[in-house]
Design a protein around this motif. Structure first.
Motif: not given
Length: 579
Positions: A192-194, A199-206, A222-226, A319-328
């Protein structure tokens, strides 16, 4: 005091495992089992007209009811007819037990009448396939077969000679049969950490979602929103992920539409969730992570940066608690705009201003069917163009179901699947979206629908053609040949079986006909005479496919088919994606 036979023991164990019915065709070596069903309360025999229908029906019941379903075939040709439907059930992950009765045990290996070797034949389309050669093997082998089918999701086969089925049982019949269902798999924390790091290193996730997202709709949203990520789906994932989805960019694959393909290829990270998407050419083959409950599916069709073995819902929750939310949201918004433009060109085009066009545009008819059908309808769809119209025009809502041969790709599945779907949930509307090619293959089971007075509604898209095969030939550069058939009045055939039916050629009569016949009690057929030149254009047309169309057109013109190609072009021009 009468003795308990192996057949009696088998049937009683099925009842105690929750099995309600067995689909099949009676005959010879199967007679001891059929008679045991006759004498046992709590279980019924469903007499179909072809064993392939029995297997398809069992597969649909298992998928709709979420429990073990059973089919049976007599020795030799009888159980051999099961095999195509069992392949479909197995590849769909439907828990199905097939009872393949066998020739007299003393004759095995002698070239006896109708001799086959079912314990060998069904190995490739099952998780478990064994021969019961003596009474002492039951009840243990039956319990293993049922547990394997439910636990691993797929088919188990027991080959049982008729004389063995008629012998006295050697062991007591268990008072209770407990079948365990699979538990969710949670990936280890380091995985999960990996996953979070990538995902955090990627700017455009699909996100690309399949049938493994069942019961994980909220988590995916919720993942798509994050991640501010567009969400696409496979055909198998459509019913589970497309509804209430503000991130939807459509579907990829040969039947796809919208911006799914483009979003996948524009992203710098693709996350495959619960999908074993088989079309390598539609995948970027890079920058990909895959999450799946079955580790054997990981990396089968694309190179992976990370493979995660886990349940989709459990994985996302961890996974969700480990992710940084995106504003862009720029990538997401761009894909949503592209998706909307694509839908205007591809999906809506066929349903506008064609209320008076004959032959009927199948897309127009499918859009009306979607509007008229109940909110909890079970749709069963034939492989071919029926899949296309279902993929593009049926609206999921979290209550509707869509069942098809999406992984095995067999024709003729819609009517048999509808039979099983009704038995699984008699209170729901069941609509079979049948092509004329598929229906004609197992048309005898209209008699099954009539015999049991099943309220199955058969909507036939009759274009007197194998439309998907025609398209395949054209993109490969071949003029279509052997794909067309003489006009057949299927509504008359249905009427001859005692099924109320209507034949519709005027587009203005589609809505009243569907509204009337879908709401009648009992079975019904609505036959729609549709345009044979209405073909599906994939969401991404390659140069090779364009060359194929051009070559097929040239060959057709040389064969004197100028008018045919002009009509084909006129029919599909508005559906070709523009640069």
């Amino acid at each position: 005091m009468s003795m308990t036979t192996i057949a009696d023991q088998l049937v009683r164990m099925l009842v105690r495992a929750g099995v309600r019915r067995v689909y099949g065709v009676v005959g010879d070596s199967l007679n001891p089992i059929v008679d045991a069903i006759r004498r046992t309360e709590g279980i019924d025999w469903v007499h179909v007209r072809h064993e392939e229908t029995a297997a398809f029906a069992a597969a649909a019941e298992a998928q709709i009811a979420g429990r073990l379903a059973v089919c049976a075939g007599s020795c030799g040709p009888g159980n051999l007819h099961l095999i195509n439907g069992l392949y479909d059930a197995h590849r769909s992950g439907a828990p199905v037990l097939a009872i393949a009765s066998h020739i007299p045990s003393k004759e095995i290996g002698t070239g006896y009448f109708q001799e086959t070797h079912p314990e060998r034949l069904f190995v490739e389309c099952s998780h478990y396939c064994e021969l019961v050669s003596q009474p002492e093997q039951l009840p243990r082998l039956l319990n293993i077969a049922m547990q394997t089918a439910v636990g691993r999701g797929g088919v188990s086969v027991l080959a049982l000679p008729g004389d063995v089925a008629a012998r006295d049982a050697a062991h007591p019949t268990p008072r209770a049969v407990s079948i365990a269902t699979p538990a969710p798999v949670v990936p280890p924390p380091d995985r999960i950490d990996e996953l979070a790091r990538l995902l955090d290193e990627s700017e455009k996730v699909m996100l690309f979602c399949g049938a493994g997202c069942r019961d994980a709709h909220d988590e995916v949203m919720r993942l798509a929103e994050t991640l501010a990520a567009p969400v696409g789906h496979s055909l198998g994932g459509k019913e589970w992920i497309q509804y209430d989805n503000p991130y939807d960019v459509g579907m990829s694959g040969l039947l796809g539409y919208g911006a799914c393909y483009d979003a996948m290829h524009a992203a710098d990270r693709i996350l495959l969730l619960g999908t074993d998407f088989p079309y390598d050419d539609f995948l970027p083959q890079a920058r990909t992570i895959q999450v799946d409950i079955d580790p054997g599916r990981l990396g089968r069709h694309t190179a992976l940066d990370l493979a995660v073995h886990g349940d989709v819902g459990e994985t996302i929750r961890a996974l969700l608690p480990r992710l940084r939310p995106r504003s862009d949201r720029s990538f997401l918004d761009r894909m949503l705009r592209e998706h909307e433009r694509g839908l205007q060109k591809v999906v809506d085009a066929y349903t506008r201003d064609i209320e008076h066009h004959t032959p009927i545009h199948p897309e127009y008819a499918a859009a009306i069917l979607d509007d008229v059908a109940a909110d909890d309808t079970v749709f069963t769809v034939d492989t071919g163009m029926g899949n296309v119209w279902a993929a593009r025009y049926l609206t999921p809502n979290g209550r509707r179901r869509v069942i098809g041969s999406f992984r095995h790709g067999s024709m003729a599945n819609a009517l048999p699947h509808a039979i099983g779907a009704h038995f699984a949930d008699p209170g729901r509307q069941v609509v079979s979206i049948s092509g004329d090619g598929g229906l004609s293959m197992l048309m005898g089971d209209l008699l099954t629908v009539a015999t049991y007075d099943l309220p199955v509604k058969v909507v036939v898209f009759n274009n007197s053609s194998l439309g998907m095969v025609k398209l395949e030939m054209l993109v490969d550069g071949f003029p279509d040949f052997g794909t067309d058939s003489p006009p057949i009045d299927f509504s008359a055939i249905a009427a001859g079986c005692g099924i109320p039916s209507v034949r519709v050629e005027d587009p203005a009569k589609i809505r009243p006909a569907l509204t009337d016949y879908l709401n009648r009690p009992g079975p019904a057929m609505i036959e729609l005479i549709t345009d044979p030149n209405a073909l599906s254009i994939p969401p991404k047309i390659t140069a090779a496919q364009v060359r194929g169309f051009a070559l097929a057109a040239g060959r057709t013109v040389l064969d004197g088919g100028v008018g045919k190609m002009i009509e084909l072009a006129r029919t599909n021009l508005r559906n070709v994606p523009r640069p």
